[in-house]
Write a protein that holds these residues in place. Structure first.
Motif, PDB file in Angstrom:
ATOM      1  N   LYS A  13       1.049  -1.293  -0.090  1.00  0.00           N
ATOM      2  CA  LYS A  13      -0.005  -0.079  -0.074  1.00  0.00           C
ATOM      3  C   LYS A  13       0.786   1.071  -0.009  1.00  0.00           C
ATOM      4  O   LYS A  13       1.657   1.449   0.719  1.00  0.00           O
ATOM      5  N   ASN A  14       0.657   2.120  -0.842  1.00  0.00           N
ATOM      6  CA  ASN A  14       1.515   3.348  -1.004  1.00  0.00           C
ATOM      7  C   ASN A  14       0.839   4.525  -0.403  1.00  0.00           C
ATOM      8  O   ASN A  14      -0.389   4.795  -0.736  1.00  0.00           O
ATOM      9  N   TYR A  15       1.413   4.967   0.684  1.00  0.00           N
ATOM     10  CA  TYR A  15       0.953   6.149   1.428  1.00  0.00           C
ATOM     11  C   TYR A  15       1.694   7.345   0.722  1.00  0.00           C
ATOM     12  O   TYR A  15       3.025   7.425   0.740  1.00  0.00           O
ATOM     13  N   MET A  16       1.099   8.693   0.692  1.00  0.00           N
ATOM     14  CA  MET A  16       1.440   9.807   0.306  1.00  0.00           C
ATOM     15  C   MET A  16       1.087  10.776   1.652  1.00  0.00           C
ATOM     16  O   MET A  16       0.003  10.858   1.795  1.00  0.00           O
ATOM     17  N   PHE A  17       2.078  11.327   2.287  1.00  0.00           N
ATOM     18  CA  PHE A  17       2.006  12.026   3.592  1.00  0.00           C
ATOM     19  C   PHE A  17       2.083  13.590   3.087  1.00  0.00           C
ATOM     20  O   PHE A  17       3.154  13.786   2.714  1.00  0.00           O
ATOM     21  N   ILE A  18       0.973  14.265   3.637  1.00  0.00           N
ATOM     22  CA  ILE A  18       1.132  15.558   3.069  1.00  0.00           C
ATOM     23  C   ILE A  18       1.191  16.603   4.269  1.00  0.00           C
ATOM     24  O   ILE A  18       1.243  16.074   5.475  1.00  0.00           O
TER      25      ILE A  18
ATOM     26  N   LYS B  31     -15.305  11.744  -1.011  1.00  0.00           N
ATOM     27  CA  LYS B  31     -14.239  11.392  -1.848  1.00  0.00           C
ATOM     28  C   LYS B  31     -13.889  12.695  -2.642  1.00  0.00           C
ATOM     29  O   LYS B  31     -14.803  13.610  -3.141  1.00  0.00           O
ATOM     30  N   TYR B  32     -12.486  12.867  -3.086  1.00  0.00           N
ATOM     31  CA  TYR B  32     -12.164  13.907  -3.843  1.00  0.00           C
ATOM     32  C   TYR B  32     -11.233  13.534  -5.082  1.00  0.00           C
ATOM     33  O   TYR B  32     -10.517  12.556  -4.992  1.00  0.00           O
ATOM     34  N   ASP B  33     -10.837  14.537  -5.892  1.00  0.00           N
ATOM     35  CA  ASP B  33     -10.003  14.378  -6.792  1.00  0.00           C
ATOM     36  C   ASP B  33      -8.850  15.215  -6.457  1.00  0.00           C
ATOM     37  O   ASP B  33      -8.882  16.307  -5.799  1.00  0.00           O
ATOM     38  N   ALA B  34      -7.672  14.906  -6.970  1.00  0.00           N
ATOM     39  CA  ALA B  34      -6.427  15.821  -6.723  1.00  0.00           C
ATOM     40  C   ALA B  34      -5.448  15.547  -8.048  1.00  0.00           C
ATOM     41  O   ALA B  34      -5.702  14.639  -8.780  1.00  0.00           O
TER      42      ALA B  34
ATOM     43  N   TYR C 276      -2.463   5.675  -4.646  1.00  0.00           N
ATOM     44  CA  TYR C 276      -2.088   6.150  -3.483  1.00  0.00           C
ATOM     45  C   TYR C 276      -3.078   6.558  -2.346  1.00  0.00           C
ATOM     46  O   TYR C 276      -4.325   6.937  -2.975  1.00  0.00           O
ATOM     47  N   THR C 277      -2.677   6.291  -1.195  1.00  0.00           N
ATOM     48  CA  THR C 277      -3.867   6.717  -0.260  1.00  0.00           C
ATOM     49  C   THR C 277      -2.974   7.987   0.543  1.00  0.00           C
ATOM     50  O   THR C 277      -1.825   8.024   0.953  1.00  0.00           O
ATOM     51  N   VAL C 278      -3.755   9.283   0.324  1.00  0.00           N
ATOM     52  CA  VAL C 278      -3.188  10.363   0.672  1.00  0.00           C
ATOM     53  C   VAL C 278      -3.667  10.792   2.234  1.00  0.00           C
ATOM     54  O   VAL C 278      -4.812  10.654   2.612  1.00  0.00           O
ATOM     55  N   ALA C 279      -2.597  10.618   3.213  1.00  0.00           N
ATOM     56  CA  ALA C 279      -2.618  11.063   4.676  1.00  0.00           C
ATOM     57  C   ALA C 279      -2.125  12.133   5.185  1.00  0.00           C
ATOM     58  O   ALA C 279      -1.303  12.532   4.475  1.00  0.00           O
ATOM     59  N   GLY C 280      -2.441  12.377   6.259  1.00  0.00           N
ATOM     60  CA  GLY C 280      -2.218  13.736   6.908  1.00  0.00           C
ATOM     61  C   GLY C 280      -0.988  13.700   8.098  1.00  0.00           C
ATOM     62  O   GLY C 280      -0.755  12.447   8.514  1.00  0.00           O
TER      63      GLY C 280
ATOM     64  N   ILE D 193      -7.155  10.484   6.848  1.00  0.00           N
ATOM     65  CA  ILE D 193      -6.921  10.181   5.356  1.00  0.00           C
ATOM     66  C   ILE D 193      -7.522  11.384   4.655  1.00  0.00           C
ATOM     67  O   ILE D 193      -8.867  11.560   4.978  1.00  0.00           O
ATOM     68  N   ILE D 194      -7.006  12.038   3.659  1.00  0.00           N
ATOM     69  CA  ILE D 194      -7.603  12.908   2.826  1.00  0.00           C
ATOM     70  C   ILE D 194      -8.459  12.111   1.789  1.00  0.00           C
ATOM     71  O   ILE D 194      -9.465  12.560   1.237  1.00  0.00           O
ATOM     72  N   ILE D 195      -7.685  11.342   0.877  1.00  0.00           N
ATOM     73  CA  ILE D 195      -8.347  10.474  -0.049  1.00  0.00           C
ATOM     74  C   ILE D 195      -7.811   9.027   0.089  1.00  0.00           C
ATOM     75  O   ILE D 195      -6.548   8.833   0.225  1.00  0.00           O
TER      76      ILE D 195
END
Length: 420
Positions: free
Chosen positions: A302-307, A323-326, A340-344, A352-354
């Motif tokens: 699982k790929n996490y993208m941390f913002i 749900k959101y687009d980016a 990706y899973t976008v996480a904060g 989770i953002i997305i």
């Protein structure tokens, strides 16, 4: 998308840092005028009331006033913001399902345009407060029992809703009689709202029919012929490319024609109609810009993208499973081949953002732009984990302007006191 309102995302990042709430001012104004232009009928008076809980600041209140809309407030804080912005009190509607005596006092003191009562307790409280010095315009929130197809948390019209009184409750008509007969109350009619983020247009027409048939039953039982009606908001927006888009230019005039046809058939006295769009005015005009801090792949792939933001500035995914687009700035044309899973940053599994989004491969310091975050993001932001709230900027014609300053750590501690 490399620019918003003529300003590049790189310029915005360098000038204001991230996370950053960005609003396309022209888009907001265009939506205001779409509602103003198409919510018209030759035989009916109309007004559009912006539901300020979606997004309200002093600057936003000024914009709404300049576009000729009313303002819907649900708290003293929102009323105070509006008045500090110079918004005319006679074009403010006060809502809320749990008003205090202080809030009603403020509404009377500043001669708020319309007070929408939620229940008998509020009605009795208002009738004790009013006198001959100022006779307020008043509406009663009813619950028409329409099950609009939306998330359970944003349905507002089921019979056990926390909002308003069911039209099946016999006490509603007696309360209306009481308000109509009161010498210091100008009772106009009812307010109702069937939910948020509604994309099925028939829900709006069902709403009109149900409420006006209720008006006919009031007239039959009491002889009272109500003159105004407020159908609330709920007009859905496009969050994902795959989402349907509500055709406002078609739906709004059809709603009014439905009102006119039913009023004529039932011989009703309705002469003015209100609606209260909020999300549909600011939702798609807003964006949130983040910097990507880290990327991690778990043992299961699982790929996490941390913002650098979090659920503190983007709660709707956790709260509503929204749900959101980016997009990734500078990589818009690259192949989207990574999930990706976008996480904060918040210390919370639900931050989770997305949940799942296909994007090009990203690296630390890339910029991520999340779309359609204009409604219920800044207004629901929090200080969880002692994180600060981002700045808000409006962009237009190649220029940007701060509408809300970025919080500092001093701001965060400004209300704290030492124990000793």
């Amino acid at each position: 998308m490399t620019k918003i309102g003529g300003v590049t995302l790189e310029q915005l990042k360098n000038t204001y840092q991230t996370p950053l709430y960005i609003f396309d001012e022209d888009k907001i104004r265009e939506q205001c005028q779409t509602f103003k232009k198409h919510f018209k009928h030759p035989e009916l008076k109309t007004d559009v009331i912006y539901a300020s809980k979606a997004f309200l600041t002093i600057g936003m209140a000024e914009l709404i006033h300049s576009e000729g809309l009313w303002l819907d407030c649900v708290s003293q804080g929102e009323v105070y913001t509006a008045l500090k912005a110079g918004f005319p009190s006679e074009h403010i509607a006060l809502h809320g399902n749990n008003k205090t005596k202080e809030e009603l006092d403020v509404a009377l003191q500043f001669k708020i345009g319309v007070i929408v009562l939620d229940n008998p307790y509020e009605a009795d409280m208002l009738m004790e407060l009013v006198n001959e010095k100022h006779i307020p315009k008043v509406m009663l929130r009813i619950n028409p029992g329409i099950d609009a197809h939306t998330h359970d948390y944003i349905k507002t019209s089921l019979l056990d809703s926390k909002f308003g009184l069911s039209i099946q409750d016999p006490s509603v008509i007696s309360m209306i009689e009481k308000l109509v007969k009161h010498p210091f109350v100008n009772f106009l009619g009812t307010h109702s709202h069937i939910g948020s983020q509604i994309l099925e247009e028939n829900s709006f027409y069902d709403h009109v029919r149900t409420v006006l048939e209720f008006y006919a039953s009031i007239k039959e039982k009491t002889g009272i012929n109500l003159t105004e009606v407020n159908f609330g908001g709920g007009f859905g927006i496009k969050y994902l490319e795959s989402d349907a888009r509500l055709d406002l230019k078609n739906v709004l005039p059809k709603m009014l024609e439905e009102v006119y046809q039913i009023k004529t058939r039932l011989n009703l006295a309705v002469e003015k109609v209100y609606i209260e769009p909020g999300r549909s005015i600011v939702g798609e005009a807003g964006y949130t810009l983040y910097t990507i801090n880290q990327v991690k792949t778990t043992i299961n792939g699982k790929n996490y993208m941390f913002i650098d933001g979090s659920m503190n500035d983007h709660i709707r995914t956790a709260l509503y499973q929204a749900k959101y687009d980016a997009l990734v700035f500078g990589k818009e044309d690259l192949k989207k081949n990574r999930l990706y899973t976008v996480a904060g940053k918040a210390c919370e599994s639900g931050d989770i953002i997305i949940h799942d989004i296909l994007l090009p491969e990203v690296k630390p310091n890339d910029l991520l732009l999340v779309k359609s975050t204009g409604a219920y993001h800044y207004s629901m932001a929090s200080h969880y984990n002692r994180l600060t709230i981002p700045a808000v900027v409006f962009v237009k014609d190649g220029k940007s302007k701060v509408i809300v300053k970025r919080e500092s750590f001093m701001d965060l501690l400004s209300h704290d006191e030492h124990l000793v």
